[in-house]
Motif scaffolding. Structure first.
Motif, PDB file in Angstrom:
ATOM      1  N   LYS A 251       0.867  -1.176   0.000  1.00  0.00           N
ATOM      2  CA  LYS A 251       0.000   0.000   0.000  1.00  0.00           C
ATOM      3  C   LYS A 251       0.904   1.226   0.000  1.00  0.00           C
ATOM      4  O   LYS A 251       2.029   1.176   0.490  1.00  0.00           O
ATOM      5  CB  LYS A 251      -0.878   0.007   1.249  1.00  0.00           C
ATOM      6  CG  LYS A 251      -1.779  -1.212   1.388  1.00  0.00           C
ATOM      7  CD  LYS A 251      -2.487  -1.206   2.733  1.00  0.00           C
ATOM      8  CE  LYS A 251      -3.315  -2.465   2.926  1.00  0.00           C
ATOM      9  NZ  LYS A 251      -3.956  -2.507   4.263  1.00  0.00           N
ATOM     10  N   ASN A 252       0.406   2.318  -0.515  1.00  0.00           N
ATOM     11  CA  ASN A 252       1.201   3.542  -0.523  1.00  0.00           C
ATOM     12  C   ASN A 252       0.934   4.305   0.783  1.00  0.00           C
ATOM     13  O   ASN A 252       0.199   5.287   0.821  1.00  0.00           O
ATOM     14  CB  ASN A 252       0.847   4.404  -1.732  1.00  0.00           C
ATOM     15  CG  ASN A 252       1.869   5.516  -1.946  1.00  0.00           C
ATOM     16  OD1 ASN A 252       2.820   5.643  -1.187  1.00  0.00           O
ATOM     17  ND2 ASN A 252       1.674   6.302  -2.982  1.00  0.00           N
ATOM     18  N   SER A 277       4.959  -3.388  -6.185  1.00  0.00           N
ATOM     19  CA  SER A 277       4.306  -2.080  -6.196  1.00  0.00           C
ATOM     20  C   SER A 277       5.364  -0.987  -6.296  1.00  0.00           C
ATOM     21  O   SER A 277       6.443  -1.090  -5.698  1.00  0.00           O
ATOM     22  CB  SER A 277       3.488  -1.889  -4.923  1.00  0.00           C
ATOM     23  OG  SER A 277       2.449  -2.837  -4.835  1.00  0.00           O
ATOM     24  N   ARG A 278       5.038   0.054  -7.038  1.00  0.00           N
ATOM     25  CA  ARG A 278       5.958   1.179  -7.200  1.00  0.00           C
ATOM     26  C   ARG A 278       5.868   2.066  -5.954  1.00  0.00           C
ATOM     27  O   ARG A 278       5.349   3.191  -5.989  1.00  0.00           O
ATOM     28  CB  ARG A 278       5.606   1.975  -8.454  1.00  0.00           C
ATOM     29  CG  ARG A 278       6.718   2.916  -8.947  1.00  0.00           C
ATOM     30  CD  ARG A 278       6.184   3.813 -10.055  1.00  0.00           C
ATOM     31  NE  ARG A 278       5.645   3.044 -11.157  1.00  0.00           N
ATOM     32  CZ  ARG A 278       6.341   2.612 -12.200  1.00  0.00           C
ATOM     33  NH1 ARG A 278       7.627   2.877 -12.283  1.00  0.00           N
ATOM     34  NH2 ARG A 278       5.758   1.914 -13.162  1.00  0.00           N
ATOM     35  N   VAL A 279       6.383   1.548  -4.852  1.00  0.00           N
ATOM     36  CA  VAL A 279       6.283   2.229  -3.558  1.00  0.00           C
ATOM     37  C   VAL A 279       7.627   2.132  -2.841  1.00  0.00           C
ATOM     38  O   VAL A 279       8.234   1.053  -2.787  1.00  0.00           O
ATOM     39  CB  VAL A 279       5.188   1.595  -2.668  1.00  0.00           C
ATOM     40  CG1 VAL A 279       5.197   2.213  -1.272  1.00  0.00           C
ATOM     41  CG2 VAL A 279       3.816   1.767  -3.300  1.00  0.00           C
ATOM     42  N   GLY A 280       8.092   3.235  -2.293  1.00  0.00           N
ATOM     43  CA  GLY A 280       9.253   3.235  -1.425  1.00  0.00           C
ATOM     44  C   GLY A 280      10.486   2.624  -2.045  1.00  0.00           C
ATOM     45  O   GLY A 280      10.836   2.873  -3.205  1.00  0.00           O
ATOM     46  N   VAL A 295       4.669  -1.645 -10.646  1.00  0.00           N
ATOM     47  CA  VAL A 295       3.292  -1.382 -11.083  1.00  0.00           C
ATOM     48  C   VAL A 295       2.550  -0.556 -10.043  1.00  0.00           C
ATOM     49  O   VAL A 295       2.911  -0.527  -8.860  1.00  0.00           O
ATOM     50  CB  VAL A 295       2.541  -2.706 -11.339  1.00  0.00           C
ATOM     51  CG1 VAL A 295       3.179  -3.468 -12.488  1.00  0.00           C
ATOM     52  CG2 VAL A 295       2.526  -3.581 -10.091  1.00  0.00           C
ATOM     53  N   ASP A 296       1.483   0.095 -10.512  1.00  0.00           N
ATOM     54  CA  ASP A 296       0.667   0.939  -9.642  1.00  0.00           C
ATOM     55  C   ASP A 296      -0.765   0.435  -9.511  1.00  0.00           C
ATOM     56  O   ASP A 296      -1.329   0.437  -8.425  1.00  0.00           O
ATOM     57  CB  ASP A 296       0.636   2.378 -10.172  1.00  0.00           C
ATOM     58  CG  ASP A 296       1.987   3.061 -10.103  1.00  0.00           C
ATOM     59  OD1 ASP A 296       2.562   3.112  -9.017  1.00  0.00           O
ATOM     60  OD2 ASP A 296       2.468   3.526 -11.154  1.00  0.00           O
ATOM     61  N   TRP A 301      -0.821  -4.729 -12.711  1.00  0.00           N
ATOM     62  CA  TRP A 301      -0.467  -6.025 -12.124  1.00  0.00           C
ATOM     63  C   TRP A 301      -0.817  -7.157 -13.098  1.00  0.00           C
ATOM     64  O   TRP A 301      -0.014  -8.064 -13.336  1.00  0.00           O
ATOM     65  CB  TRP A 301      -1.196  -6.242 -10.793  1.00  0.00           C
ATOM     66  CG  TRP A 301      -0.465  -5.718  -9.597  1.00  0.00           C
ATOM     67  CD1 TRP A 301      -0.684  -4.546  -8.935  1.00  0.00           C
ATOM     68  CD2 TRP A 301       0.631  -6.358  -8.927  1.00  0.00           C
ATOM     69  NE1 TRP A 301       0.205  -4.419  -7.892  1.00  0.00           N
ATOM     70  CE2 TRP A 301       1.022  -5.515  -7.858  1.00  0.00           C
ATOM     71  CE3 TRP A 301       1.316  -7.562  -9.121  1.00  0.00           C
ATOM     72  CZ2 TRP A 301       2.070  -5.836  -6.994  1.00  0.00           C
ATOM     73  CZ3 TRP A 301       2.360  -7.887  -8.257  1.00  0.00           C
ATOM     74  CH2 TRP A 301       2.730  -7.023  -7.217  1.00  0.00           C
ATOM     75  N   GLY A 302      -2.009  -7.092 -13.645  1.00  0.00           N
ATOM     76  CA  GLY A 302      -2.435  -8.126 -14.589  1.00  0.00           C
ATOM     77  C   GLY A 302      -1.552  -8.177 -15.824  1.00  0.00           C
ATOM     78  O   GLY A 302      -1.171  -9.260 -16.292  1.00  0.00           O
TER      79      GLY A 302
END
Length: 351
Positions: A251-252, A277-280, A295-296, A301-302
């Protein structure tokens, strides 16, 4: 010879295993002897001994956790440095001021969020330390606001233990999409469970492997295309080596920003292509389109899972690039000199 008291949080606590225990066999080559003080009750996962009665909970368990810290307070005085991995009692400033100085405080999560209204407790622990080792830049930015000395050392992978999987080259074989982690992180799987299930279903040779302390029930919907393996330290590497694709949804939020992308590093070390996830820190570890996919959205994701499940060449390229990234930047060998330099720095500054 530098003598270090390494204070960890429990036998199977991931941060204890990977940020401290992995280093111990290699430190002697740098004239450092580190002895681990591991509590007989895990600070985060309840009792780590089989004889603990089930009725020991709540306040009584908290008292026992505090008591389990007494050995390092007494015997730690003979060491040159105390290396504290996370706070002594989760969410509190407790006996940290009684630890032998110089003190190094090691952080690999946004732990200040666990202190709730006791933010001053977290600040005291940081200020009491001579140096704070941070697992990523987000953590360092927070700790630096207290005007304390910091250094960034990522959580390393022992590449002599985490070896590449042996791909038999059979293009018709089953492809394994996998996730490894504790059940406390199932909320991240919740964010992509529908697209995950539909992606595995859509590819006849795909299946999903979950390695955790308990099952993630929504995946039972996959029937025979889903396998649950109970995690153990002994089977961890083998299960990672079974994965062709490793995923790390996040999660962002602040807690995710404090994560050190260790799942992705484990997948890469064992030769799995990664999607995260494109996070941190994920965005620092993964070079999008070169060593994995970032991915966001659910649609992304798919698309990423479909691309990897249908293109062996991309999977193989990501796997090789990922392994090289781990060896170059995130291995024990790459980060051990930084840790030893931190030990020498605090000794020099405390002469």
């Amino acid at each position: 010879m530098i003598k270090v008291a390494a204070v960890t949080s429990g036998l199977n606590v991931p941060s204890s295993r990977f940020r401290v225990r992995q280093y111990l066999p290699y430190l002697a080559d740098y004239h450092v002897i580190a002895n681990e003080f591991c509590p007989w009750i895990s600070m985060y996962q309840g009792a780590s001994v089989s004889w603990m009665p089930r009725f020991v909970t709540g306040t009584s368990l908290a008292v026992l956790k505090a008591v389990s810290r007494i050995p390092v307070l007494l015997r730690g005085r003979v060491y040159d440095i105390t290396w504290l991995q996370r706070e002594l009692i989760p969410g509190y400033y407790s006996f940290e001021h009684m630890l032998k100085k110089p003190l190094i405080f090691d952080l690999d999560d946004a732990l200040w969020l666990n202190f709730n209204k006791r933010q001053s407790h977290f600040e005291k622990i940081c200020r009491n330390a001579d140096l704070v080792i941070c697992g990523n830049s987000y953590i360092e930015n927070k700790v630096s606001s207290y005007d304390v000395s910091t250094v960034i050392i990522p959580t390393p992978v022992d590449t002599h233990h985490y070896l590449l999987n042996c791909d038999d080259g059979n293009s018709e074989r089953e492809l394994v999409v996998g996730w490894i982690g504790t059940s406390s992180n199932f909320s991240y799987l919740d964010t992509i469970k529908d697209i995950l299930i539909s992606s595995v279903r859509a590819h006849k040779n795909a299946r999903f492997l979950l390695v955790s302390d308990r099952e993630y029930l929504p995946l039972r919907e996959l029937g025979g295309k889903y396998e649950f393996v109970r995690w153990s330290a002994d089977n961890e590497v083998h299960q990672l080596q079974r994965m062709d694709i490793g995923i790390m949804p996040l999660k962002n939020d602040q807690w995710s920003l404090g994560k050190c992308s260790y799942k992705i590093l484990q997948y890469m070390a064992c030769g799995a292509a990664v999607v995260g996830s494109r996070v941190g820190m994920n965005s620092e570890v993964v070079q999008h389109g070169v060593s994995g996919y970032l991915v966001d959205t659910s649609a992304e994701w798919g698309e990423a899972l479909h691309a990897l499940l249908t293109n062996e060449t991309v999977r193989r390229c990501f796997a090789l690039a990922g392994r090289a990234t781990v060896e170059r930047r995130y291995s024990v060998e790459a980060n051990l000199p930084k840790l030893v330099a931190a030990f020498r720095l605090v000794l020099e500054n405390n002469k």
